[in-house]
Design an enzyme around this catalytic site. Structure first.
Site, PDB file in Angstrom:
ATOM      1  N   GLU A 211       0.911  -1.030  -0.042  1.00  0.00           N
ATOM      2  CA  GLU A 211      -0.235  -0.184   0.139  1.00  0.00           C
ATOM      3  C   GLU A 211       0.803   1.192   0.108  1.00  0.00           C
ATOM      4  OE1 GLU A 211      -2.110  -3.225   2.124  1.00  0.00           O
ATOM      5  OE2 GLU A 211      -0.162  -2.423   2.211  1.00  0.00           O
TER       6      GLU A 211
ATOM      7  N   TYR B 173      11.333 -12.894   4.789  1.00  0.00           N
ATOM      8  CA  TYR B 173      10.469 -12.148   5.792  1.00  0.00           C
ATOM      9  C   TYR B 173      11.154 -12.015   7.053  1.00  0.00           C
ATOM     10  CZ  TYR B 173       6.893 -11.121   2.192  1.00  0.00           C
ATOM     11  OH  TYR B 173       6.419 -10.945   1.093  1.00  0.00           O
TER      12      TYR B 173
ATOM     13  N   ARG C  65       9.353 -10.015   9.936  1.00  0.00           N
ATOM     14  CA  ARG C  65       8.233  -9.022  10.236  1.00  0.00           C
ATOM     15  C   ARG C  65       7.628  -9.412  11.488  1.00  0.00           C
ATOM     16  NH1 ARG C  65       5.007  -9.341   4.729  1.00  0.00           N
ATOM     17  NH2 ARG C  65       4.466  -7.181   5.403  1.00  0.00           N
TER      18      ARG C  65
ATOM     19  N   ASN D 239      -3.278  -9.937  -3.354  1.00  0.00           N
ATOM     20  CA  ASN D 239      -1.840 -10.190  -2.994  1.00  0.00           C
ATOM     21  C   ASN D 239      -1.550 -11.273  -2.064  1.00  0.00           C
ATOM     22  OD1 ASN D 239       0.080  -8.528  -4.255  1.00  0.00           O
ATOM     23  ND2 ASN D 239      -0.118  -6.822  -2.910  1.00  0.00           N
TER      24      ASN D 239
ATOM     25  N   ASP E 285       1.998  -3.509  -7.391  1.00  0.00           N
ATOM     26  CA  ASP E 285       1.719  -2.322  -6.938  1.00  0.00           C
ATOM     27  C   ASP E 285       1.329  -1.005  -7.803  1.00  0.00           C
ATOM     28  OD1 ASP E 285       1.595  -3.724  -4.232  1.00  0.00           O
ATOM     29  OD2 ASP E 285       3.721  -3.330  -4.166  1.00  0.00           O
TER      30      ASP E 285
END
Length: 340
Positions: free
Chosen positions: A36, A104, A106, A167, A281
């Site tokens: 985003e 990742y 996160r 996604n 995106d």
């Protein structure tokens, strides 16, 4: 002027220089990105008032992420501070027949610990006409999914158009969990964006006569996918990006739009890839811009595909192109000749 609201996670991207593998790296190049956030930057580059909503740690790294968005003209008034850390992903860029790899890091990121009470959605949506999110954000945890749902409800109550890029990320959740959670958001979504795999992985809707690994894409198969998505959830529009992978370095890139009962297909671009992360995106950002600008359905699709085609030539997550550059490519000038 009305604004576009984007809600999601901004991440720190660490990558070895050039095409080095992880085990070869002596240092990592650092940039910021995220689904985003990339859309918000694209829109700001196109002259749209874009507002990015997220949660970042209250430390210098979090402030650097805020500064990154401000640098490109994105409104950061609702980038909330708090939580433990910023999410990180490591990227090893592929080349030729060697695919890119993403690792990742996160867990316990600030956004993954965010809750609805962190965001005043009524205030955030005031003065906006569009809200955008992706399937990555609710995959970060149940509390985040509730925040996304509250945002969708507030957006629809305020009369905003809502877009969602499905996604699907298999490293974040299973297809079963994704289908269960994403189904809750779909009644609020007007414009659904997906790629070759998302509809199948999230909702079990597969394109017939298609082999994405072998580079075989069926237009009729994707017409059926778009129609099924629209029929099941009542979307006003469904956009599907069509990537035919020749190798990690070379792809064919196009898209389809289903809107008003009609199907539209873009021209196809043969893309030699510099950096493909953020390609989807950039398509979403281009489509939102074009639909808000009142372009015809065919023109809106062509604008989105041309914008995302150019992104594949740009390092980093963000798409640093202008409206005029996109329109030049749309008009047929893809020569890449030096401009003086």
């Amino acid at each position: 002027m009305s604004k576009v609201v984007c809600f999601g996670e901004i991440m720190l991207r660490l990558a070895p220089a050039g095409y080095l593998r992880f085990e070869q790296a002596q240092s990592f190049d650092a940039v910021y990105g995220g689904g985003e956030a990339n859309v918000a930057v694209s829109l700001a580059n196109f002259g749209v008032d874009a507002l990015f909503v997220t949660k970042v740690p209250d430390n210098p790294v979090g402030q650097a992420a805020i500064n990154e968005m401000r640098r490109y003209g994105v409104d950061t008034a609702y980038m909330v501070r708090g939580g433990e850390r910023i999410g990180i992903y490591f990227l090893e860029k592929g080349a030729s027949q060697r695919p890119s790899k993403v690792v990742y890091d996160r867990k316990y990121s600030s956004v993954s610990q965010a809750q609805s009470r962190d965001f005043d959605w009524k205030k955030i949506c005031a003065g906006a006409d569009w809200f955008h999110f992706t399937g990555i954000t609710p995959a970060l945890g149940d509390h985040v999914a509730e925040a996304v749902l509250d945002a969708c409800k507030a957006a629809k109550k305020a009369g905003l158009t809502v877009s969602c890029d499905l996604n699907f990320r298999k490293n974040l959740w299973t297809s079963e969990k994704a289908g269960e959670v994403m189904t809750r958001f779909m009644p609020y979504v007007d414009v659904c964006i997906a790629n070759e795999e998302d509809a199948e992985k999230v909702f079990g809707i597969k394109a017939g006569s298609t082999d994405i690994t072998g580079g075989k894409l069926s237009h009729d198969g994707y017409k059926d996918v778009a129609r099924q998505l629209s029929d099941r959830f009542g979307f006003k529009a469904v956009a599907i990006t069509l990537r035919s992978s020749i190798s990690a370095s070379d792809n064919n890139w196009a898209a389809m739009l289903y809107k008003g009962g009609e199907y539209y297909f873009s021209r196809n671009y043969a893309v030699h890839i510099v950096d493909r992360v953020g390609g989807g995106d950039s398509f979403g950002g281009g489509l939102i811009y074009a639909l808000r600008a009142g372009l015809s359905n065919q023109e809106a699709l062509e604008f989105a595909v041309a914008a995302s085609c150019l992104k594949h030539s740009i390092e980093g997550d963000h798409n640093h192109v202008t409206v005029n550059e996109v329109k030049t490519l749309m008009a047929g000038d893809g020569s890449g000749r030096v401009q003086r």
